[in-house]
Write a protein that holds these residues in place. Structure first.
Motif, PDB file in Angstrom:
ATOM      1  N   ARG A   4      20.752  30.445 -53.526  1.00 21.24           N
ATOM      2  CA  ARG A   4      20.152  29.844 -54.729  1.00 21.24           C
ATOM      3  C   ARG A   4      18.624  29.932 -54.671  1.00 21.24           C
ATOM      4  NH1 ARG A   4      24.428  30.179 -57.930  1.00 21.24           N
ATOM      5  NH2 ARG A   4      26.213  29.021 -57.113  1.00 21.24           N
ATOM      6  N   LYS A  13      15.627  20.468 -55.797  1.00 20.14           N
ATOM      7  CA  LYS A  13      16.083  21.397 -56.833  1.00 20.14           C
ATOM      8  C   LYS A  13      17.297  22.198 -56.358  1.00 20.14           C
ATOM      9  CE  LYS A  13      15.456  23.470 -60.849  1.00 20.14           C
ATOM     10  NZ  LYS A  13      15.542  22.722 -62.134  1.00 20.14           N
ATOM     11  N   LYS A  64      21.436  22.461 -57.638  1.00 22.68           N
ATOM     12  CA  LYS A  64      22.086  23.716 -58.037  1.00 22.68           C
ATOM     13  C   LYS A  64      23.333  24.034 -57.215  1.00 22.68           C
ATOM     14  CE  LYS A  64      19.106  25.104 -61.194  1.00 22.68           C
ATOM     15  NZ  LYS A  64      19.498  25.344 -62.612  1.00 22.68           N
TER      16      LYS A  64
END
Length: 260
Positions: free
Chosen positions: A216, A197, A201
């Motif tokens: 992040r 994930k 990003k």
């Protein structure tokens, strides 16, 4: 808390305990390499030794970016020595950057946890069992090695490089307030799905990539634990940190400050 005790930083409450037991977990170590012919056999031997002694299931994925010094040939020999179930060579034809190396490695990883580290012996595998213990204790999404907390430290650097590193970390703490003490380090343990994930990003390249990963993670409310580590400057080969990387770091820092 004693100075040498690993400390944890949370951005949200830990999840409920996972159904897996430690012996069912598998750890995939990603080793991006470029001109690491001398260092690779040593770091692989140390990794195998550490995992064998601790009893955790593992695999080591070597992502070589077309090293001209014969690193790939060495990796092929290591694959034969230790077995293709433990050493997986997944090379690329040219140097394409650290972030894409992780993406490439994760695609081939069969573990539910991913460990990223340098192949130049700067990061000693002896800390990996501590990372795993820390993760289990706090059920953290990420465990990051820190040079700037507890009994962590840096060895083998000259004063100039220490000042650059400390200065970069200090400026980053002021501007981004990331909730972690060492943003530019690259010795970490991730849940596999969390790393996937975060990679989606992140937009930075080079040394800023590691910093953005933690920033992040804070945005996405992932939990971060820290373990003090000793960082030792490379013995063989040349450092890849130069003037261009420092300029890129500053540009990336300002970009993150403006967009996070």
């Amino acid at each position: 808390m004693a100075s040498g005790e690993a400390s944890g930083l949370c951005t949200r409450s830990p999840r409920e305990p996972e159904p897996r037991t430690p012996r069912q977990d598998k750890y995939s170590v990603l080793l991006p390499t470029y001109n690491e012919r001398e260092n690779l056999p040593l770091i692989v031997w140390l990794l195998v030794k550490s995992f064998s002694e601790s009893g955790f299931n593992y695999e080591i994925i070597i992502i070589d970016d077309g090293s001209p010094d014969g690193t790939r040939d060495v990796a092929e020999q290591l694959e034969k020595i230790y077995g293709s179930d433990k050493i997986l060579l997944r090379p690329r034809e040219q140097k394409l950057g650290l972030g894409t190396a992780y993406i490439h490695g994760v695609k081939h990883a069969t573990g539910n946890y991913i460990i990223i580290m340098d192949a130049d012996l700067s990061h000693h595998p002896k800390f990996i069992p501590e990372f795993i213990r820390k993760q289990k204790e706090g059920n953290f999404d990420i465990v990051s090695g820190t040079r700037y907390k507890g009994n962590g430290g840096v060895y083998g650097w000259d004063l100039k490089r220490k000042i650059i590193s400390r200065g970069a970390n200090f400026i980053t703490q002021i501007l981004l307030r990331p909730g972690a003490s060492d943003l530019t380090g690259s010795f970490r343990l991730y849940r596999k799905e969390v790393l996937q994930k975060l990679i989606e990003k992140c937009v930075s390249k080079g040394y800023v990539f590691q910093m953005e990963m933690i920033v992040r993670a804070r945005q996405l409310n992932y939990t971060v634990g820290e373990v003090p580590i000793s960082f030792v400057d490379r013995v063989y080969g040349e450092s890849k940190l130069g003037g261009n990387e420092i300029v890129s770091f500053l540009k990336g820092l300002l970009t993150l400050f403006a967009t996070t």
